[in-house]
Every structure is written in structure tokens, then in C-alpha cells.
Design a protein around this motif. Structure first.
Motif: not given
Length: 684
Positions: A241-250
Motif C-alpha cells: 500500500t505504501v508503494g513497496v514492490r512485491r519482492s520488498g513486501a516479501v
């Protein structure tokens, strides 16, 4: 061959033989309980999945988190409802779960579900396509941490299954409440610890689900693992939601699961992770709702988005209801969450993004699930003590509106439980928090570590990243600052004893989201520095994983493996490491015997081991100090067959005064175990 116990042996030996016979014979009832557990749990999972798919959320991650929240909400709701009406039995739980599944199946069937299912299959195929070696190589940090996090959860699950219920609070009040509910088939006040009758117990409801269905505590240690996963998924949704990419969310989700305090909590039936996971999921859905309203960058208002806002706020309410009903400190979390939600809705109304009628509908979508799932325990306190927050005082500006216990002996226990460690006593609150954070590394992590426990990555990477992320949000992303960072900071400040890591696991989500966001920024600014940072994170994460798992729930790898090789029935709470063998005498009395004790004489207040692994023993509490009164209470409880007393304490003296009726059968340390020899009935 038929096993015939030697009737000439002393009664102590006969009891052992009876238990050996019981454990040697396969029990069809146990197979039925296993089948009931599988049927009821599968029904909950399928019903939750059907609803989550039917909601048609725009993200696979949102759908996954919704599935988890709906399943947890159904478990809490069913156990609470059946416990309230006195139908907390295996058959009723299975029937209720099947009825819910049937209602859900009838309610979601049709073209809408088919369309949503087709869309879900398309997303699943896309996800499989993304899991190619090429894509995994493009995000090595995320891939490595994900594998490590899966290994962490798997090990915690194995240790939780292998070890008996353990933990100081587990043995004193979390599990005695569950055992008594299982025996009574109803949620009622218990005659044991004071806390079981005044604290919110939604977390214990989730432990009650496997306890009732299996009629065993074999899986209660796993009760917090779903909430660890909810917290990780909520952290990932917030990151996206704050704009992090999928890999960053992982990365953010994996680091949350790898934090030592989270890993330790996943192996014990405490409730701190229930609170943290529930509210991380609640805030994740709240931010998604505000994004759909156009209040968070990346969203815009439309008719379809308003439908999503309703769905997201309802899911927020379900998660928050479960959380606020698990601990009183959840009221602070809920209050901040509601303030953010109402303030955002007012802002949307003033910007003409919402009409008043739509705003009221959104408020109802948030509030109704909270009322249904989170207020039962507070209402019970209000009725019984005229104070919903009993045993705490209700104060406004220093004025006490509602009082806690007056002169209650447990009041001193309540105060002592939150004593500040001597090393930080007297320091300002923020200094206490900072000193606790830098208390790492610990030579030994355990589930109740008072100082530290968040892990080296928290100190060396997450906290600095959080500071940088906050500055960046002040300059460029005020929406994230006021809707995410400030609420989390307020909750941290409002949390009592916020230096205690297991009380503040919720805040770990903010730190790891910030770390993922700053790694993404660093990757675009200085790729070579980013690679060095990622290598350092890999090394520290691996070291933390090894050190933290050296001891899970005060048991090393060797102890865990030793327990795993034993029969499940022998892994009872009597073998918990905290008890130091003080309950091993239980294996020598009949498995269905009723035991009486005086709570003040139960060493360390450990009551739960007396119930047995299958809750087959009744536990009677006698009160007072007068010998005649204690004997009178035992006379009025003819079902009592054994009495546990402490040497030279009132109950022991009362029993010694009548040696013909109470026979001392064993001494174990300061404990004295008596057999009640009642006269045979006279035939008339």
C-alpha cells in the motif's frame, strides 16, 4: 493377550497399570475426534476461501489475508456462540461449521462466484508464472528470506506439536480456562486463577477449537501460528500500500516472521501474537480502504471503489474485533484505528468523495464486526463488576470513574506482573524502550524474554530505516505519515510496558515495512551499496535464525526431538520444563481421578497439569486456612479421590489430622499427595 493388573499390588502401582492399559488400547473415540477436527477445520477453511474469492479483491495478497481473517473470525465466533449457549461440544462444533459452509455455499453460488473463481484462477496462473527461476534470481534477498521464514514457521510448528503446553501464563491461566470450558461444555467463570474471569479471552477461544474437537491439548501450542501468518501477510499488504514492490513486501513479511520474539511466540499458547497479528491485518485492510477512497496515493473514488471500501472496512472490523477481545491493551489499538478511520471518512466527506449516507454505511461496516467479536468479555465484566475494564481502574484526566478490585489479593499480582526490570527502572519511557531494543544479542531467547527479543536486524537495520522513512514521508508522503506511521507510534506509546518485546510485536511491522521501502530506494540510488546491504541482511538473518531456534519455548533442539519420539499421550503438561518434574506423580494415579488442592498451595500457581492431556481429570479448589473448614469442603465434594497439598501448609495440616480418611501416598519435594479413603456405603 489380555492385560490383567496385579490386584495384590499397592494402589499406587495399580493406578500405573490402569494408565498403561488405557494407553495400550486403540481408542475408536480418538479416531472420531480426529475426523471431527479435520471435518470442522476443512469446513472453516473452505467457507472462508469461498467468501474471500467472492469478495473479488484486486490483489492476490488481499484475498489471502482476507481468507485468513475470515477463518479466524469464524472460529472465534462459533466457539463464542456455542460456549455462550452451553453447546461447546465436538458434535455441535462440527455441525455448526458444516451449517456455515452450507449457508456460504448457497449464498455465494451463481454467476458472480463463477466469475470471481475464474478471475482467481487467472491470478493463480499468473503467480505460478512469476515463480520462475529467472524471476527468483532477480530478487535473491526476497527468495532467501522467504525460504528462511518458511523454515522458521515449519520448525515452530514442529516444536509446538512435539512439546507439551508450556509457558508460565499457559499453565496458570490461559489453559486452565480452556480445560474447564471443555469439561463443562460452556464458557463460564472458572474457580481457578483470578485472571481467567476478568481478562478478554478471544485468544483462548482459538485454543479451545482443537481442544474441544480433539478432546486433547495436542495442538493448542500451534494456536498462535495463524496469527503470526496474519501479521506477516498484514505487513506485506501495508508494504504494498505504501508503494513497496512485491519482492520488498516479501522481505518485510519474512523479516516479521524471523524476528526472534515472533518465532518464540508461535510455539506457545500465549495471546500476544493474537493481538499483534489481528491488528496488523486490521490496519492493512484499513489502509486499503482509504486507498480505495483516494486518501492514500494510488487510489481513486468510483462506485466500484466504494464497494471495496465497504468490504475492506468490514474485514478491518473482523480482524480488530478478534484482536480487541484478546487483550485489554487492544482497546488502545482499536481506539487509534477508529480515530484514523473516522477522521479519514470525515475528510472524504468534506472533499465530497462520500455522501453522508454512504459514510454511515462505512462506519457500520467497521463497527458491527467489532461489536460481535470483541465486546463479549467487556460486557461480562460490566455485568459482574460494573466495570468493563476490571480489574483496571477507568480514569479520565486522573479522575477514577470505575474502580478495579479493592483489597483483592490478586491486585498485588497484577501490579507485580508488569514490574520494570531493575536495569531500566527509573528511566524515562522512551529511554526504557531504546535500551530494551539495544539489549540484543541475547545468549538465549525464550517466549517470555523481558528485554530485547526483536533481533539484530531490528536494531541494525529496521530502526535506522524507520527514521529515514519517517523523514521521507514528512517531506513527500504526508498521507503515509498520518495514516500509518503516526497511528503506529501512538499505539506504541500507549502500550503499557512497551519495553517488553512480546507486548510490542505489532510495531515490528512498521519497522520492517520501512526497511523494505528504504532498500528499494537504495537500490535505485546506489545499486552497489544496496547489494552490500542485502548481503549483510542475509548474514544477520541466518545468524539470528540459528541463535533464536537454539531454544524454542525454553527447549533446545535435542529436547524437542526427544519429545517428538515419545507417545503423544506422554507429552502432557506435567512434563513441561517450567514444572521441573513436580507433577510426575500424576502418571501414577488413575487418569480420571478428581484432584483437590488449595490454589495458594499449588506451586507457582500451576493448575493446568492436573487436568491431564485429555482433560479427563476434574480439579477442585478448596479455599481458606481453617482446618475444619478445609475438611468440610472436601467432605462436600465426594468425587475427590486425591488431594495435593504443600508440606506444613493449612491443607496439609488439615489432612494429617485425619490419617484414617486421608492417606499420604507420596512425597515429592514440598508436595504431599493424599488419597481419600472414604467409607464403603452401608447396605440397608
Amino acid at each position: 493377550m489380555v492385560f490383567v493388573p496385579d490386584l495384590r499390588a499397592r494402589p499406587w502401582k495399580r493406578a500405573e497399570d490402569q494408565d498403561a492399559l488405557f494407553l495400550a488400547v486403540p481408542c475408536p473415540a480418538r479416531l472420531m475426534h480426529n475426523a471431527a477436527f479435520l471435518a470442522a477445520t476443512a469446513s472453516v477453511l473452505v467457507a472462508g476461501l469461498l467468501v474471500a474469492i467472492r469478495l473479488r479483491l484486486p490483489s492476490r495478497l488481499d484475498t489471502l489475508l482476507a481468507w485468513g481473517v475470515l477463518c479466524v473470525g469464524e472460529v472465534v465466533g462459533l466457539v463464542l456462540l456455542l460456549g455462550w449457549i452451553g453447546a461447546l461440544r465436538t458434535g455441535w462444533l462440527v455441525l455448526a461449521s458444516l451449517v456455515v459452509l452450507a449457508v456460504v455455499g448457497l449464498g455465494v453460488r451463481g454467476p458472480a462466484l463463477a466469475e470471481a473463481a475464474a478471475e482467481s484462477r487467472t491470478k493463480l496462473r499468473a503467480f505460478r508464472t512469476e515463480l520462475t527461476w529467472r524471476n527468483v534470481r532477480a530478487a535473491p534477498l526476497a527468495a532467501f528470506l522467504a525460504v528462511l521464514a518458511v523454515a522458521q514457521v515449519a520448525w515452530c510448528a514442529f516444536a509446538a506439536w512435539a512439546l507439551p503446553p508450556t509457558g508460565w501464563d499457559t499453565l496458570t491461566y490461559h489453559m486452565p480456562a480452556v480445560a474447564y470450558w471443555v469439561q463443562r461444555g460452556q464458557i463460564v467463570r472458572t474457580p481457578y486463577q483470578f485472571f481467567t474471569n476478568v481478562y478478554p479471552l478471544n485468544g483462548e477461544l482459538t485454543f479451545t477449537w482443537p481442544a474441544v474437537l480433539l478432546h486433547s491439548d495436542v495442538l493448542v501450542n500451534l494456536g498462535q501460528i495463524p496469527f503470526g501468518l496474519l501479521g506477516a501477510a498484514g505487513t506485506a499488504v501495508i508494504a504494498r500500500t505504501v508503494g513497496v514492490r512485491r519482492s520488498g513486501a516479501v522481505v518485510a513479511a519474512s523479516l516479521y516472521l524471523l524476528a526472534p520474539v515472533v518465532a518464540q511466540q508461535m510455539a506457545v499458547p500465549y495471546v500476544d501474537l493474537v493481538l499483534a497479528g489481528s491488528f496488523l491485518a486490521a490496519f492493512a485492510f484499513l489502509l486499503r480502504a482509504l486507498q480505495s477512497l483516494g486518501l492514500v496515493h494510488g487510489g481513486s473514488a468510483s462506485q466500484r471503489q466504494i464497494r471495496l471500501v465497504v468490504v475492506y472496512l468490514a474485514l478491518t472490523g473482523v480482524a480488530a474485533g478478534v484482536g480487541v477481545g484478546s487483550k485489554e491493551s487492544g482497546l488502545a489499538y482499536l481506539g487509534v484505528l477508529v480515530l484514523v478511520a473516522v477522521g479519514a471518512l470525515v475528510a472524504a466527506w468534506t472533499r465530497q468523495l462520500l455522501r453522508p449516507a454512504a459514510a454511515l454505511r462505512l462506519v457500520a461496516a467497521l463497527v458491527v464486526p467489532v461489536l460481535l467479536l470483541g465486546t463479549f468479555w467487556y460486557a461480562r465484566n460490566l455485568i459482574e463488576h460494573q466495570n468493563p475494564l476490571y480489574p483496571w481502574n477507568v480514569e479520565v484526566a486522573g479522575v477514577v470513574l470505575l474502580h478495579g478490585p479493592q483489597g483483592d489479593p490478586n491486585e498485588s499480582v497484577i501490579i507485580a506482573r508488569n514490574q520494570v526490570p531493575a536495569s531500566i527502572a527509573g528511566d524515562p519511557a522512551l529511554v526504557q524502550l531504546a535500551r530494551s531494543w539495544i539489549h540484543e544479542p541475547q545468549r538465549r531467547y525464550n517466549y517470555d524474554l523481558r528485554l530485547g527479543g526483536s533481533g539484530l536486524l531490528w536494531i541494525l537495520a529496521a530502526v535506522p530505516a524507520l527514521a529515514v522513512f519517517t523523514v521521507r514521508c514528512i517531506r513527500r508522503r504526508r498521507d503515509i505519515l498520518f495514516l500509518f506511521l503516526v497511528p503506529f507510534a501512538v499505539i506504541l506509546l500507549l502500550q503499557p510496558a512497551n519495553w517488553w518485546a512480546r507486548f510490542t510485536m505489532f510495531f515490528l511491522g512498521a519497522g520492517f515495512v520501512a526497511l523494505a521501502a528504504e532498500l528499494q530506494q537504495l537500490r535505485g540510488w546506489r545499486p552497489e551499496v544496496s547489494r552490500l546491504a542485502e548481503v549483510a541482511i542475509v548474514i544477520i538473518a541466518l545468524a539470528t535464525f540459528v541463535v533464536a531456534n537454539h531454544r524454542i519455548a525454553v527447549a533446545g533442539v535435542r529436547t524437542t526431538l526427544d519429545h517428538a519420539t515419545q507417545s503423544i499421550d506422554r507429552r502432557s503438561a506435567a512434563e513441561s520444563l517450567e514444572t521441573n518434574g513436580q507433577f510426575r506423580w500424576l502418571s501414577a494415579i488413575p487418569s480420571t481421578a478428581t484432584i483437590a488442592t488449595r490454589l495458594a498451595e499449588a506451586e507457582n500457581g500451576f493448575v493446568y497439569p492436573l487436568f491431564g492431556r485429555h482433560f479427563e481429570r476434574k480439579v477442585v479448589i478448596v479455599r481458606g486456612r481453617d482446618p475444619a473448614g478445609l475438611r468440610g469442603q472436601l467432605e462436600r465434594a465426594p468425587q475427590v479421590r486425591y488431594v495435593l497439598a504443600e508440606a506444613d501448609k493449612p491443607l496439609d495440616r488439615a489432612l494429617r489430622s485425619e490419617p484414617r480418611r486421608y492417606t499420604l501416598v507420596r512425597r515429592q519435594g514440598a508436595q504431599r499427595i493424599y488419597r481419600v479413603d472414604r467409607p464403603l456405603p452401608v447396605n440397608r
